[in-house]
Motif scaffolding. Sequence first.
Motif, short mmCIF file in Angstrom:
data_model
loop_
_atom_site.label_atom_id
_atom_site.label_comp_id
_atom_site.label_asym_id
_atom_site.label_seq_id
_atom_site.Cartn_x
_atom_site.Cartn_y
_atom_site.Cartn_z
N PRO A 171 31.14 38.80 29.81
CA PRO A 171 31.35 39.76 28.65
C PRO A 171 30.93 41.38 29.07
CG PRO A 171 30.08 37.93 28.33
CD PRO A 171 30.30 38.02 29.65
N GLY A 172 30.26 41.43 30.11
CA GLY A 172 30.11 42.85 30.39
C GLY A 172 31.07 43.69 30.87
N GLU A 173 31.77 42.94 32.00
CA GLU A 173 32.79 43.33 32.58
C GLU A 173 34.23 43.50 31.73
OE1 GLU A 173 33.38 44.79 35.60
OE2 GLU A 173 31.45 43.98 36.53
N ALA A 174 34.25 42.66 30.74
CA ALA A 174 35.37 42.47 29.82
C ALA A 174 35.34 43.71 28.81
CB ALA A 174 35.26 41.26 28.96
N ARG A 175 34.24 44.18 28.62
CA ARG A 175 34.02 45.32 27.45
C ARG A 175 34.60 46.59 28.28
NH1 ARG A 175 29.36 42.58 25.59
NH2 ARG A 175 27.91 43.53 27.36
N GLU A 176 34.79 46.76 29.89
CA GLU A 176 35.20 47.62 30.44
C GLU A 176 36.61 47.78 30.66
OE1 GLU A 176 32.96 50.30 30.81
OE2 GLU A 176 31.46 49.32 29.92
N THR A 177 37.21 46.81 30.05
CA THR A 177 38.68 46.64 30.52
C THR A 177 39.64 46.48 29.29
OG1 THR A 177 38.46 44.17 31.00
CG2 THR A 177 38.27 45.73 32.82
N ASP A 178 41.05 46.70 29.54
CA ASP A 178 42.08 46.62 28.43
C ASP A 178 42.10 45.08 27.98
OD1 ASP A 178 42.72 49.22 28.56
OD2 ASP A 178 43.72 49.11 30.22
N ALA A 217 29.82 27.71 41.22
CA ALA A 217 29.95 26.53 40.46
C ALA A 217 30.02 26.63 39.06
CB ALA A 217 28.86 25.62 41.19
N ARG A 218 29.48 27.76 38.53
CA ARG A 218 29.50 27.96 36.99
C ARG A 218 30.91 28.49 36.57
NH1 ARG A 218 25.44 31.80 38.62
NH2 ARG A 218 26.78 33.40 38.50
N GLN A 219 31.92 28.52 37.20
CA GLN A 219 33.13 28.83 36.80
C GLN A 219 33.82 28.09 35.87
OE1 GLN A 219 36.01 29.43 39.85
NE2 GLN A 219 35.80 27.28 40.61
N GLY A 220 34.14 28.45 34.87
CA GLY A 220 34.92 27.54 33.81
C GLY A 220 36.45 27.27 34.11
N PHE A 221 37.34 28.06 35.17
CA PHE A 221 38.38 27.51 35.52
C PHE A 221 38.32 28.07 36.88
CE2 PHE A 221 38.32 31.88 33.34
CZ PHE A 221 38.61 32.63 34.19
N ASP A 222 39.47 27.92 37.51
CA ASP A 222 39.63 28.06 38.98
C ASP A 222 39.99 29.60 39.02
OD1 ASP A 222 40.57 28.46 41.48
OD2 ASP A 222 41.47 26.39 41.59
N VAL A 223 39.07 30.48 39.29
CA VAL A 223 39.32 31.80 39.08
C VAL A 223 40.15 32.20 40.29
CG1 VAL A 223 38.15 34.09 39.47
CG2 VAL A 223 36.96 32.36 38.21
N ILE A 224 39.88 31.57 41.55
CA ILE A 224 40.74 32.10 42.86
C ILE A 224 42.17 32.05 42.55
CG2 ILE A 224 41.43 31.78 45.16
CD1 ILE A 224 38.37 30.86 45.55
N VAL A 244 28.01 34.98 32.69
CA VAL A 244 26.99 35.74 33.24
C VAL A 244 27.11 37.24 33.19
CG1 VAL A 244 25.44 36.21 35.49
CG2 VAL A 244 25.93 33.85 34.76
N ASN A 245 28.35 37.45 34.08
CA ASN A 245 28.64 38.82 34.14
C ASN A 245 30.09 39.17 33.31
OD1 ASN A 245 26.85 39.99 35.82
ND2 ASN A 245 28.02 39.03 37.37
N LEU A 248 42.48 44.82 33.95
CA LEU A 248 42.42 43.34 33.41
C LEU A 248 41.35 42.67 34.15
CD1 LEU A 248 43.49 40.42 32.19
CD2 LEU A 248 44.86 40.48 34.37
N SER A 249 40.25 42.07 33.47
CA SER A 249 38.97 41.41 34.03
C SER A 249 39.45 39.95 33.70
CB SER A 249 37.67 41.98 33.49
OG SER A 249 37.78 41.53 32.19
N VAL A 250 38.96 39.25 35.01
CA VAL A 250 38.96 37.73 34.87
C VAL A 250 37.73 37.05 35.70
CG1 VAL A 250 40.22 35.83 35.82
CG2 VAL A 250 41.38 37.84 35.41
#
Length: 375
Positions: free
Chosen positions: A313-320, A277-284, A310-311, A303-305
């Motif tokens: 920024p941390g995941e985005a820092r690990e991807t291109d 419910a926290r998603q800012g867009f339809d991730v699926i 919550v997670n 690519l991180s989506v």
Amino acid sequence: MSSIRPWRDIERRKSRQIMVGNVPVGGDAPITVQTMTNTLTSDAKATIDQIRRCEDAGADLIRVSCPDVESTAAFREIARAAQVPLIADIHFHYKRALEAADAGAACLRINPGNIGSHDRVAEVVRAAKANGCAIRIGVNAGSLEKDLLEKYGEPCPEALVESALDHIKLLQDHDFHEYKVAVKASDVFLAVAAYQGLADAVDCPLHLGITEAGGLIGGTVKSSIGMGMLLWSGIGDTLRVSLSAEPEEEVRVGFEMLKALGLRTRGVRVVSCPSCARQGFDVIRTVEALEERLQHIKTPISLSVLGCVVNGPGEARETDIGLTGGGNGKHMVYLSGVTDHVIQSETMLDHIVSLVEAKAAEMEAAAQEQAVAAE
């Protein structure tokens, strides 16, 4: 924190290397991904069209069934059109193996024990040698020899390994050593135990597979568990994910399996959240669309989506390239792990696709420059 991560290391089993056409299998060569056509081989056009789709998905090797004369007659045209080496799938009829070898097969998939007499095996070996063909010995729990079933009472790891060793001896008796072996079973535990036993007994390349695994979802899970255990322990030089699905899907699943273990990279590796419910867009829906639209990318890109912060920024820092959902239809884009710019929901999908395509082009150009400089 140390950059050395020994818990991620996979030490591959040391096998000798053979060639399947121009593709090395075994040794320190990349683990190859295979599939098999399901068109009538006698319909050369339909088979070539399917091969082309599998090649586009990244298949290194493609198996083609040759059950009759009409199939081997069409095989020559199919082999000329294919851009990757073809493996001719042969059962019982040794003459089909001779015809396929002459028609351009890079490998013959046979069970030497069901080809017939020693003289017939010798003929197949001569044809393989004359045409530079490898041979793949295929042992299957569902078609074990009668004497082994009588000896062991049921299909078991020891029976599969003994069958494989018997077939290997038939080839070695004719001084043929360009072979790889599979000991497949639909039962995950049986297949894994058989491969583990065979890996200790021989030094040839091993072809992995969980046979008759099922449909796209069930078969993917089953194959990933079985082959994942083997690959993680270093066993396996080439693989096929056997699915009741289109052959190109087998290729995509195979590459995803290898990417997950860090054994091979190809195309876009997507890191995405399950959404809540926290998603800012339809991730699926976004991930589904991105995976579909980015299938043509062959360059390894991460690519991180992520739907929220919550997670994200941390995941985005690990991807291109990274995308993290925000409020009011505004989302943060990360490039090489660094916050770069904000994107609106309505243009988000096209924008991410264009970023990935641009990154791929940049990486390909850099690789070409390095190759030229090294010459």
